[in-house]
Write a protein that holds these residues in place. Structure first.
Motif, PDB file in Angstrom:
ATOM      1  N   GLU A 236       0.344   6.883 -35.066  1.00 60.34           N
ATOM      2  CA  GLU A 236       0.419   5.468 -35.432  1.00 60.34           C
ATOM      3  C   GLU A 236      -0.514   4.588 -34.610  1.00 60.34           C
ATOM      4  OE1 GLU A 236       2.996   7.423 -35.113  1.00 60.34           O
ATOM      5  OE2 GLU A 236       4.023   7.358 -37.052  1.00 60.34           O
ATOM      6  N   SER A 237      -0.627   4.842 -33.318  1.00 60.87           N
ATOM      7  CA  SER A 237      -1.395   3.938 -32.456  1.00 60.87           C
ATOM      8  C   SER A 237      -2.849   4.358 -32.252  1.00 60.87           C
ATOM      9  CB  SER A 237      -0.717   3.810 -31.085  1.00 60.87           C
ATOM     10  OG  SER A 237      -0.707   5.065 -30.411  1.00 60.87           O
ATOM     11  N   PHE A 239      -5.006   5.853 -34.177  1.00 60.95           N
ATOM     12  CA  PHE A 239      -5.942   5.831 -35.309  1.00 60.95           C
ATOM     13  C   PHE A 239      -6.169   4.424 -35.849  1.00 60.95           C
ATOM     14  CE2 PHE A 239      -6.823  10.246 -36.155  1.00 60.95           C
ATOM     15  CZ  PHE A 239      -5.808  10.904 -35.475  1.00 60.95           C
ATOM     16  N   SER A 240      -5.492   3.449 -35.281  1.00 64.50           N
ATOM     17  CA  SER A 240      -5.536   2.100 -35.843  1.00 64.50           C
ATOM     18  C   SER A 240      -6.879   1.399 -35.671  1.00 64.50           C
ATOM     19  CB  SER A 240      -4.429   1.235 -35.232  1.00 64.50           C
ATOM     20  OG  SER A 240      -4.614   1.104 -33.840  1.00 64.50           O
ATOM     21  N   ASP A 241      -7.701   1.836 -34.706  1.00 62.92           N
ATOM     22  CA  ASP A 241      -8.993   1.160 -34.514  1.00 62.92           C
ATOM     23  C   ASP A 241     -10.150   1.896 -35.186  1.00 62.92           C
ATOM     24  OD1 ASP A 241      -9.512   2.192 -31.015  1.00 62.92           O
ATOM     25  OD2 ASP A 241      -9.437   3.336 -32.882  1.00 62.92           O
ATOM     26  N   GLY A 242      -9.871   3.058 -35.789  1.00 65.20           N
ATOM     27  CA  GLY A 242     -10.889   3.775 -36.559  1.00 65.20           C
ATOM     28  C   GLY A 242     -11.827   4.652 -35.757  1.00 65.20           C
ATOM     29  N   VAL A 243     -11.790   4.567 -34.430  1.00 69.34           N
ATOM     30  CA  VAL A 243     -12.754   5.300 -33.606  1.00 69.34           C
ATOM     31  C   VAL A 243     -12.556   6.807 -33.733  1.00 69.34           C
ATOM     32  CG1 VAL A 243     -13.568   5.736 -31.255  1.00 69.34           C
ATOM     33  CG2 VAL A 243     -13.021   3.407 -31.971  1.00 69.34           C
ATOM     34  N   ILE A 244     -11.319   7.277 -33.507  1.00 68.35           N
ATOM     35  CA  ILE A 244     -11.064   8.724 -33.567  1.00 68.35           C
ATOM     36  C   ILE A 244     -11.301   9.258 -34.975  1.00 68.35           C
ATOM     37  CG2 ILE A 244      -9.241  10.470 -33.416  1.00 68.35           C
ATOM     38  CD1 ILE A 244      -8.154   8.993 -31.001  1.00 68.35           C
ATOM     39  N   LEU A 245     -10.935   8.477 -35.990  1.00 65.86           N
ATOM     40  CA  LEU A 245     -11.168   8.911 -37.371  1.00 65.86           C
ATOM     41  C   LEU A 245     -12.650   9.081 -37.647  1.00 65.86           C
ATOM     42  CD1 LEU A 245     -10.010   9.586 -40.122  1.00 65.86           C
ATOM     43  CD2 LEU A 245     -10.003   7.146 -40.664  1.00 65.86           C
ATOM     44  N   VAL A 299      -4.972  -0.145 -39.811  1.00 64.20           N
ATOM     45  CA  VAL A 299      -4.990  -1.023 -38.631  1.00 64.20           C
ATOM     46  C   VAL A 299      -3.564  -1.326 -38.175  1.00 64.20           C
ATOM     47  CG1 VAL A 299      -5.534  -3.350 -37.824  1.00 64.20           C
ATOM     48  CG2 VAL A 299      -7.231  -2.064 -39.099  1.00 64.20           C
ATOM     49  N   ASN A 300      -2.667  -1.487 -39.130  1.00 64.56           N
ATOM     50  CA  ASN A 300      -1.279  -1.818 -38.804  1.00 64.56           C
ATOM     51  C   ASN A 300      -0.443  -0.594 -38.440  1.00 64.56           C
ATOM     52  OD1 ASN A 300      -1.685  -4.571 -39.274  1.00 64.56           O
ATOM     53  ND2 ASN A 300      -1.290  -4.345 -41.468  1.00 64.56           N
ATOM     54  N   GLY A 301      -1.085   0.583 -38.390  1.00 66.39           N
ATOM     55  CA  GLY A 301      -0.388   1.791 -37.973  1.00 66.39           C
ATOM     56  C   GLY A 301       0.552   2.366 -39.010  1.00 66.39           C
ATOM     57  N   ASP A 302       0.255   2.145 -40.292  1.00 68.41           N
ATOM     58  CA  ASP A 302       1.102   2.672 -41.362  1.00 68.41           C
ATOM     59  C   ASP A 302       1.001   4.206 -41.390  1.00 68.41           C
ATOM     60  OD1 ASP A 302       2.533   1.840 -44.127  1.00 68.41           O
ATOM     61  OD2 ASP A 302       1.308   3.622 -44.423  1.00 68.41           O
ATOM     62  N   THR A 303       2.120   4.861 -41.103  1.00 70.85           N
ATOM     63  CA  THR A 303       2.121   6.323 -40.948  1.00 70.85           C
ATOM     64  C   THR A 303       1.662   7.041 -42.209  1.00 70.85           C
ATOM     65  OG1 THR A 303       3.984   6.114 -39.412  1.00 70.85           O
ATOM     66  CG2 THR A 303       3.523   8.313 -40.263  1.00 70.85           C
TER      67      THR A 303
END
Length: 322
Positions: A236-237, A239-245, A299-303
């Motif tokens: 949830e936390s 992946f919210s900024d897109g960097v790791i993805l 961004v909102n951490g939607d699982t």
């Protein structure tokens, strides 16, 4: 006089346009986005998404778009975009300097678009005159239609709507009407029309298996981004900024990601959305993403949204490792 008409002119640029002689001819209608809607977060997200998509598409041609209204009205960018996406050869000069030449150029472009999209004139939400007049609403409708036709897997921000005011000159004066208009598909309607997929079933019918799915995905991600010195423990936390993805997609798909093309340490929601939209675009271009994703959900951490996106990569690469 209609108070909504007066409220439409709270911005100087709008007022200046309508104070010009003959802006609206007798019997003509003009639809505008209300100033109260022009700065909505969803509209800004769509504008940013389209600008970045155009710039990525035309990168090799060294074309940089900064404003949809100011950079597309003369037809140059649209010309290059159609040739790039649809391999269309338009019988018109690339550069048109005079308004007459720009109008002629746009006429050729609009005709080609209508033909490709198989649209009748009554179905068009744009015109030569509206694009030439730098009308944002028309420009957005045109770009969204082009994107959906040539890049059907492009993850356009869904559910983008604006409040509009339509102004018409009549024999008795100016007449106005208000409406809410969708620029991209209503997410709720699309989801209501689609059948539940495996993830819907997982969340609603088998929540006891959810932790096992999350654990498998985290192990898969950690194995690959661990090579970059990263450690992933929370879906949830982290992946919210897109960097790791982005880094994971680059690792698996073999993309070279220039550090200047994304924000390694995003400091705002806008920068996070930029990263996520870029990652979703790469997945779509690689044929891995065949369903719409709302980048705001990530961004909102939607699982559910994050798991669905990660599974696109896992289904191609994780099963080979099992």
């Amino acid at each position: 006089m209609d108070p909504d008409f007066l409220n439409a002119f709270t911005q100087p640029s709008t007022l200046d346009r309508f104070l010009t002689e003959d802006v609206i001819a007798k019997g003509e209608k003009r639809k505008l986005i209300k100033p109260t809607s022009r700065n909505s977060p969803k509209l800004e997200e769509l504008k940013l998404f389209l600008i970045e998509w155009i710039n990525r598409t035309l990168k090799e041609e060294h074309i940089v778009v900064k404003s949809l209204e100011e950079d597309l009205y003369d037809g140059l960018v649209l010309h290059h975009l159609l040739e790039n996406l649809g391999s269309l050869k338009l019988d018109v000069d690339k550069i048109a300097l005079t308004e007459k030449k720009q109008r002629q150029k746009l006429s050729v472009i609009m005709e080609a678009v209508a033909k490709c999209l198989q649209l009748e004139e009554s179905q068009l939400k744009w015109s030569v005159e509206s694009i030439l007049a730098k009308d944002l609403l028309s420009t957005l409708h045109l770009l969204v239609a082009i994107a959906k036709h040539f890049k059907p897997n492009l993850a356009l921000p869904p559910n983008v709507q604006v409040e509009t005011i339509t102004i018409e000159t009549t024999s008795t004066g100016l007449k106005t009407s208000n409406a809410v208009e969708y620029i991209t598909e209503n997410k709720e309607n699309v989801e209501a029309q689609s059948k539940d997929d495996a993830f819907d079933e997982l969340f609603s019918c088998a929540p006891d298996k959810l932790d096992a799915v999350k654990k498998a995905l985290l192990q898969f991600v950690d194995k690959h981004v661990g090579k970059l010195g990263l450690n992933v423990r929370d879906i949830e936390s982290q992946f919210s900024d897109g960097v790791i993805l982005l880094l994971l997609t680059g690792q698996l798909e073999g993309y070279f990601l220039n550090l200047r093309s994304f924000f390694l340490t995003p400091a705002s929601t806008t920068e996070m959305l930029h990263n996520i939209n870029l990652a979703l675009d790469l997945l779509a271009e690689g044929g891995l993403l065949n369903f719409p994703v709302n980048s705001e959900d990530i961004v909102n951490g939607d699982t559910k949204a994050i798991i669905r996106v990660l599974y696109c990569l896992y289904s191609k690469y994780g099963t080979k490792e099992a």
